[in-house]
Motif scaffolding. Structure first.
Motif, short mmCIF file in Angstrom:
data_model
loop_
_atom_site.label_atom_id
_atom_site.label_comp_id
_atom_site.label_asym_id
_atom_site.label_seq_id
_atom_site.Cartn_x
_atom_site.Cartn_y
_atom_site.Cartn_z
N ILE A 28 -19.44 -24.30 10.48
CA ILE A 28 -18.35 -23.36 10.72
C ILE A 28 -17.42 -23.29 9.51
CG2 ILE A 28 -16.26 -22.96 12.10
CD1 ILE A 28 -17.81 -24.16 14.49
N THR A 54 -9.07 -17.71 14.29
CA THR A 54 -10.30 -18.49 14.40
C THR A 54 -10.15 -19.87 13.77
OG1 THR A 54 -11.57 -16.44 14.28
CG2 THR A 54 -12.78 -18.49 13.92
N THR A 78 -10.19 -23.31 16.14
CA THR A 78 -11.34 -24.18 15.90
C THR A 78 -10.90 -25.55 15.40
OG1 THR A 78 -12.64 -22.21 15.29
CG2 THR A 78 -13.56 -24.35 14.72
N ASN A 124 -11.60 -16.88 20.76
CA ASN A 124 -10.47 -17.69 20.30
C ASN A 124 -9.47 -17.94 21.42
OD1 ASN A 124 -11.65 -17.47 17.82
ND2 ASN A 124 -10.21 -15.98 17.01
N LEU A 174 -17.52 -22.23 20.43
CA LEU A 174 -16.18 -22.81 20.51
C LEU A 174 -16.00 -23.68 21.75
CD1 LEU A 174 -13.67 -20.03 19.35
CD2 LEU A 174 -14.17 -22.19 18.24
#
Length: 331
Positions: A304, A277, A281, A27, A240
């Motif tokens: 996701i 997260t 994202t 992250n 990511l």
């Protein structure tokens, strides 16, 4: 027996924090590594240090976790509830890490708490779950998406006449600061969640009466989060940093800055335990959409997001099973 149960629960809580660290290290640094603003090891070292520092910057999130989600269970039953909750969260962390899915360690923990509490017949504070978990879970990705999009549009407008190569070089340097801010915010949010669990364990065992966080708890949780972060989560980092969209330095800076700002606001203003997260994202998706809508790999994004909705129920089921099995063995 009570002391042994306390030591066991605290040990499992520390292990959860470690898995949180390597699960969520992406992250903070995935965008910086993917744009080559930082080397992987330098990025991990920086993130570990900033996670450690961030853990000492507040306690509002920890108090929400320790008091606002379930009624504090008592005695050995209470310890079994916490143990089951942590097992559920750890199991989900390991499964999603294995598949490279950037899911929320935070929501795995909250789902574990609710699942174990329901299995034990302990009261769940549904108003707290809705206000402090469900609503932020639904809103934070939307906010991340919108503000990531707007932040990138602002950068594109402000630097529309800049030399592209020089601008990218400068943003690569700026990403060092934005990645550090992101890691600091991650420490502020995620270390506190485990602190809340440890405070619950100390309260249940009779070793603590107030809601304050002992310094040794802060140091221990922060250290375990940092060690886990430095271990790195390469599978999730690839998802990511590369699979959603190929980022350039200005995009990486916009995504990290947006995410860090959202986490600081939610930590200090709302004391809400949001998912780092979800925020990073969705910010990456928003930033990528400024290029063109199809630049974002929405198929990957769909998987996701589906994982986000599964996280709490899945962790709750595992936690309920872990509680029932542990209660059968111990009881």
């Amino acid at each position: 027996m009570d002391m042994a149960a306390l030591i066991c629960v605290i040990g499992v809580a520390f292990f959860f924090t470690y898995t949180n660290g390597f699960h969520d290290s992406a992250n903070a640094i995935a965008t910086s590594v993917s744009t080559r603003a930082l080397t992987p090891r330098a990025a991990l070292a920086m993130a570990a240090v900033m996670n450690l520092a961030g853990a000492f910057l507040g306690s509002g999130v920890a108090q929400t976790v320790s008091k606002g989600l379930i009624d504090t269970p008592q005695g050995s039953k209470g310890m079994t509830v916490l143990f089951g909750a942590l097992v559920g969260a750890i199991a989900w962390n390991l499964v999603t890490w294995y598949f490279g899915l950037p899911s929320s360690s935070s929501h795995a923990l909250f789902g574990g708490l609710v699942g174990a509490a329901l299995a034990a017949g302990t009261g769940v504070i549904w108003s707290g779950v809705i206000d402090k978990v469900i609503i932020p879970m639904l809103l934070s990705p939307v906010v991340g998406l919108v503000f990531g999009y707007l932040a990138m549009l602002a950068i594109l407008w402000l630097f529309r006449r800049a030399n592209p190569h020089r601008a990218k070089r400068n943003f690569r340097v700026a990403q060092t600061a934005s990645a550090a801010a992101m890691a600091l915010a991650h420490g502020l949010q995620d270390a506190q969640k485990t602190m809340g669990i440890v405070v619950m364990a100390l309260t249940i065992s009779g070793h603590q009466s107030g809601s304050g966080i002992p310094i040794w708890v802060k140091v221990s949780c922060a250290t375990m989060l940092s060690l886990g972060t430095y271990a790195g989560g390469w599978r999730i980092m690839r998802t990511l940093g590369r699979k959603i969209i190929e980022l350039d330095p200005p995009q990486g800076f916009a995504a990290e800055s947006t995410s860090a700002t959202i986490m600081y606001v939610t930590s200090y203003v709302f004391k809400a335990p949001i998912s780092t997260t979800h925020v990073i994202t969705s910010a990456i998706m928003g930033v990528g959409a400024t290029k063109r809508i199809r630049a974002v790999r929405w198929g990957v994004a769909k998987n996701i997001v589906l994982g986000w909705f599964i996280t709490m129920p899945a962790a709750a089921l595992v936690a309920a099973g872990a509680y029932a099995l542990t209660d059968l063995v111990v009881g």
